[in-house]
Design an enzyme around this catalytic site. Structure first.
Site, PDB file in Angstrom:
ATOM      1  N   GLU A   1     -41.727  14.863 -41.104  1.00  0.00           N
ATOM      2  CA  GLU A   1     -42.105  15.263 -42.446  1.00  0.00           C
ATOM      3  C   GLU A   1     -41.089  16.311 -42.874  1.00  0.00           C
ATOM      4  O   GLU A   1     -40.873  17.285 -42.127  1.00  0.00           O
ATOM      5  CB  GLU A   1     -43.475  15.957 -42.372  1.00  0.00           C
ATOM      6  CG  GLU A   1     -44.578  15.268 -43.122  1.00  0.00           C
ATOM      7  CD  GLU A   1     -45.861  16.056 -43.000  1.00  0.00           C
ATOM      8  OE1 GLU A   1     -46.144  16.806 -43.925  1.00  0.00           O
ATOM      9  OE2 GLU A   1     -46.553  15.924 -41.965  1.00  0.00           O
TER      10      GLU A   1
ATOM     11  N   ARG B   1     -47.106  15.665 -25.945  1.00  0.00           N
ATOM     12  CA  ARG B   1     -46.107  16.473 -26.637  1.00  0.00           C
ATOM     13  C   ARG B   1     -45.519  17.503 -25.687  1.00  0.00           C
ATOM     14  O   ARG B   1     -46.074  17.816 -24.638  1.00  0.00           O
ATOM     15  CB  ARG B   1     -46.699  17.118 -27.870  1.00  0.00           C
ATOM     16  CG  ARG B   1     -47.805  18.115 -27.612  1.00  0.00           C
ATOM     17  CD  ARG B   1     -48.580  18.449 -28.869  1.00  0.00           C
ATOM     18  NE  ARG B   1     -47.759  19.078 -29.888  1.00  0.00           N
ATOM     19  CZ  ARG B   1     -47.528  18.543 -31.097  1.00  0.00           C
ATOM     20  NH1 ARG B   1     -48.050  17.398 -31.438  1.00  0.00           N
ATOM     21  NH2 ARG B   1     -46.782  19.171 -31.980  1.00  0.00           N
TER      22      ARG B   1
ATOM     23  N   LYS C   1     -45.375  25.011 -36.226  1.00  0.00           N
ATOM     24  CA  LYS C   1     -44.651  25.250 -37.473  1.00  0.00           C
ATOM     25  C   LYS C   1     -45.144  26.524 -38.144  1.00  0.00           C
ATOM     26  O   LYS C   1     -44.362  27.310 -38.659  1.00  0.00           O
ATOM     27  CB  LYS C   1     -44.897  24.051 -38.397  1.00  0.00           C
ATOM     28  CG  LYS C   1     -43.628  23.455 -38.964  1.00  0.00           C
ATOM     29  CD  LYS C   1     -43.913  22.154 -39.696  1.00  0.00           C
ATOM     30  CE  LYS C   1     -43.152  20.984 -39.078  1.00  0.00           C
ATOM     31  NZ  LYS C   1     -43.500  19.708 -39.675  1.00  0.00           N
TER      32      LYS C   1
HETATM   33  P1  ATP Z   1     -46.847  18.987 -38.613  1.00  0.00           P
HETATM   34  O1  ATP Z   1     -47.460  17.631 -38.448  1.00  0.00           O
HETATM   35  O2  ATP Z   1     -47.714  20.132 -38.273  1.00  0.00           O
HETATM   36  O3  ATP Z   1     -46.146  19.164 -39.903  1.00  0.00           O
HETATM   37  P2  ATP Z   1     -45.057  18.142 -36.542  1.00  0.00           P
HETATM   38  O4  ATP Z   1     -44.402  19.036 -35.560  1.00  0.00           O
HETATM   39  O5  ATP Z   1     -45.973  17.076 -36.070  1.00  0.00           O
HETATM   40  O6  ATP Z   1     -45.746  19.132 -37.523  1.00  0.00           O
HETATM   41  P3  ATP Z   1     -43.523  16.084 -37.848  1.00  0.00           P
HETATM   42  O7  ATP Z   1     -42.413  16.249 -38.814  1.00  0.00           O
HETATM   43  O8  ATP Z   1     -44.707  15.327 -38.262  1.00  0.00           O
HETATM   44  O9  ATP Z   1     -43.924  17.546 -37.444  1.00  0.00           O
HETATM   45  O10 ATP Z   1     -42.975  15.512 -36.483  1.00  0.00           O
HETATM   46  C1  ATP Z   1     -42.079  14.435 -36.401  1.00  0.00           C
HETATM   47  C2  ATP Z   1     -42.206  13.774 -35.055  1.00  0.00           C
HETATM   48  O11 ATP Z   1     -41.963  14.679 -33.992  1.00  0.00           O
HETATM   49  C3  ATP Z   1     -43.583  13.205 -34.845  1.00  0.00           C
HETATM   50  O12 ATP Z   1     -43.455  11.850 -34.442  1.00  0.00           O
HETATM   51  C4  ATP Z   1     -44.184  14.045 -33.760  1.00  0.00           C
HETATM   52  O13 ATP Z   1     -44.998  13.281 -32.924  1.00  0.00           O
HETATM   53  C5  ATP Z   1     -42.970  14.571 -33.010  1.00  0.00           C
HETATM   54  N1  ATP Z   1     -43.247  15.875 -32.417  1.00  0.00           N
HETATM   55  C6  ATP Z   1     -43.630  16.992 -33.067  1.00  0.00           C
HETATM   56  N2  ATP Z   1     -43.858  18.000 -32.205  1.00  0.00           N
HETATM   57  C7  ATP Z   1     -43.628  17.512 -30.956  1.00  0.00           C
HETATM   58  C8  ATP Z   1     -43.703  18.050 -29.619  1.00  0.00           C
HETATM   59  N3  ATP Z   1     -44.055  19.317 -29.385  1.00  0.00           N
HETATM   60  N4  ATP Z   1     -43.384  17.229 -28.579  1.00  0.00           N
HETATM   61  C9  ATP Z   1     -43.005  15.964 -28.802  1.00  0.00           C
HETATM   62  N5  ATP Z   1     -42.928  15.398 -30.021  1.00  0.00           N
HETATM   63  C10 ATP Z   1     -43.228  16.144 -31.096  1.00  0.00           C
HETATM   64 MG    MG Z   2     -46.872  15.689 -37.859  1.00  0.00          MG
END
Ligand code: ATP
Ligand code: MG
Length: 592
Positions: A61, A296, A306
């Site tokens: 995102e 994760r 975030k």
């Molecule tokens: P939010 O959903 O709170 O905005 P997010 O960290 O999930 O934050 P995204 O931009 O949705 O942000 O993440 C993009 C991709 O990165 C997603 O497919 C998510 O599963 C993966 N991702 C995010 N954080 C982690 C993590 N700590 N370990 C592994 N993959 C991650």
């Molecule tokens: Mg996310």
């Protein structure tokens, strides 16, 4: 080199690779057609056999900077595509109109590239924006309504919440659940036309209000939001919910393996429900994308949320998103971490379905391993004190030779001037040596590395008793690399730079931003766990060869660690260095 320092050779197997092996072995995806860009089932059917054996995606995102957790997902998805003859798409999941911006799109694109990946496959650029799919999503929502699989609910938000039920109690059907197809279509079209205010109606999937999985209790799929979108402007005032949009994005892009983190496990039944309804209605073609979940990344000594990262930046606990202490990829780059180090890390930690914590030292070791192989050696004196060689003629100097890498003779040598006045580390002299101290103290002999053997004869002190200079005599027949140099047996081997030739520069000694493995554990404010010594700015004395280096050139400063020329603050002929990581893990000891 110990075993631990060998880079991972073959990628280790994991449960996702096993699934892909089985899918490819069974020929599951051979019938897929691809028209060269995203499209619905019939559009893809009109294309060619998909040249990509598998398709994966990384779907950030654009509402923040990428962090080390994202790196795990990027290495996984792009790595699988590379290893299996597939394509990995970079998809901006920008269906939420409120939080997204071009600044983040640019930073994310650059970070993925920096990690060593691209989204080209077979001459095509697989960079996509989910907001370009709104037309399809809207049509699919109408198709669900027409099939009796969705309805417009006009309950208040409170009623909807109350009727949702709990983990142990079934939900209650909305009084609007029995609306006719015609009425639902009419209302949904008027929602789209802007006739209603935010929150007055919502489109829901019609599944089962008694489903044990709460995500199947008629989840919301479209809501009214009268807001401007960074890509589509004011075209839309209804926006799809993430759980509806994401499976459709995958399907339109021909994704085979949609890999996400474990918290989406409970969404998988809806993912499958939705895509199967759309396939039944002729909008999608089987085989459909499938979702798989992995755990994760949880990393000690940092925060990856975030919200907390934003707080650190906004409240100026760090200098910005690219502060070298932050676990962002832009920060890592300034810190001197390498893309290869991240790839090695991703291989080493593997992919599993069980939640676990990875210690920061694992990541740091991966960086050390890569830097040990790739960084030339140089000399820097970080806490300088003068060393005066009383029997060396004033105004004279000569060159000493030092290897660029001790294990790589093919990298050659550079020269370092030697003269009467040198800089050495303050800690390399003790007037009264402690037990086991082999460095300089009156009467002791040490080797000045790549130079001469010297004998300490005393020191100068100021009025407060601080040492202002150390005095030595050198042995003219002891020069490293000359016959007979080995006749001197000494225990200490010190680094130095010639004071007249050294280059004085700012060096930033970075350390971990948090002093404890789990910042903010329990209810504690995570800011209280900030390491007060995470950044120290010093003036160091560097050997002349370090003057003309380019931004982001990396070196091992012997005995000190790995350093990088800061990519933003360095100027031509005036590099400023950031410490990437020390040579050894000092945290493991102090934690005991
Ligand atoms: P939010 O959903 O709170 O905005 P997010 O960290 O999930 O934050 P995204 O931009 O949705 O942000 O993440 C993009 C991709 O990165 C997603 O497919 C998510 O599963 C993966 N991702 C995010 N954080 C982690 C993590 N700590 N370990 C592994 N993959 C991650
Ligand atoms: Mg996310």
């Amino acid at each position: 080199m110990t075993d631990a320092h060998k880079p991972a050779a073959e990628p280790a197997s994991n449960f996702i690779r096993n699934i892909i092996d089985a899918d490819l072995g069974a020929g599951k995806y051979v019938s897929r057609q691809w028209r060269g860009q995203p499209g619905d089932g019939p559009q893809q059917q009109a294309g060619q056999p998909d040249p990509a054996k598998i398709r994966t995606r990384f779907p950030p995102e654009p509402n923040g900077y990428l962090h080390f957790g994202h790196a795990k997902s990027i290495c996984l998805n792009f790595g699988l595509a590379r290893d299996y003859g597939g394509a990995c798409h970079l998809r901006f999941d920008d269906t939420n109109p409120e939080k997204e911006s071009q600044e983040y799109v640019d930073a994310i694109t650059e970070s993925v590239k920096w990690l060593g990946y691209d989204w080209q496959f077979n001459g095509q650029t697989n960079l996509y924006f989910a907001s370009n799919y709104f037309d399809w999503m809207y049509r699919f929502a109408e198709a669900l309504i027409e099939g009796g699989h969705a309805y417009v609910d006009s309950q208040s938000a409170e009623d909807m919440r109350a009727n949702r039920g709990t983990l142990t109690e079934a939900g209650k059907d909305s009084p609007f659940r029995t609306r006719s197809v015609a009425e639902n279509l009419d209302l949904f079209r008027r929602m789209k036309a802007g006739e209603f205010a935010d929150g007055t109606h919502i489109l829901r999937a019609k599944i089962d209000m008694a489903a044990p999985n709460i995500n199947l209790r008629d989840p919301a799929i479209y809501r009214i939001r009268h807001v401007h979108h960074h890509n589509t402007g004011d075209t839309w005032c209804i926006y799809p919910m993430y759980t509806f949009a994401h499976p459709i994005e995958d399907a339109l892009e021909n994704i085979t393996h949609s890999i996400c983190t474990l918290e989406f496990e409970d969404q998988r039944p809806f993912y499958d429900w939705l895509l199967n309804r759309l396939a039944d209605a002729g909008h999608l073609v089987r085989p459909l994308p499938q979702q798989y979940e992995f755990s994760r990344l949880n990393l000690s000594y940092v925060v990856l949320s975030k919200r907390k990262l934003i707080q650190l930046v906004d409240e100026k606990h760090v200098a910005g998103w690219d502060d070298p202490r932050l676990p962002t990829l832009v920060g890592a780059r300034r810190r001197g971490f390498t893309a290869e180090g991240f790839q090695l890390f991703a291989e080493r930690i593997g992919v599993t379905k069980s939640d676990s914590w990875i210690d920061m030292s694992v990541l740091e070791d991966c960086m050390r391993e890569h830097l040990n192989e790739t960084a030339p050696r140089r000399i820097a004196v970080l806490d300088p004190v003068k060393l005066i060689i009383d029997n060396y003629p004033e105004g004279q100097s000569e060159l000493c030779e030092a290897p660029n890498h001790p294990q790589k003779p093919e990298w050659g040598k550079r020269t370092m001037p030697f003269s009467r006045e040198l800089w050495i580390e303050r800690e390399d002299f003790m007037e009264v040596p402690s037990k086991g101290y082999f460095r300089l103290f009156p009467g002791n002999l040490v080797r000045l590395r790549y130079g001469f053997v010297v004998k300490c004869i005393g020191c100068d002190k100021d009025a407060e008793g601080n040492i202002t200079a150390v005095h030595c005599e050198y042995m003219p027949d002891s020069k490293s690399g000359t016959p007979g140099a080995d006749n001197y047996k000494v225990k200490g081997n010190l680094h130095w730079v010639s004071a007249a030739h050294a280059y004085t520069s700012e060096v930033r000694l970075y350390d971990r931003l948090f002093a404890v493995p789990n910042p903010g554990a329990g209810e504690r404010d995570f800011l209280l766990d900030i390491n007060p010594n995470s950044k120290q700015v010093i003036q160091a004395q560097l050997e002349p060869a370090l003057k003309d280096v380019g931004p982001e050139d990396r070196f091992q400063f012997e005995r000190h660690g790995y350093f990088v020329a800061d990519r933003l603050d360095s100027k031509q002929g005036m590099p400023i260095f950031n410490r990437t990581v020390t040579l050894r893990d000092s945290w493991a000891k102090s934690a005991k």
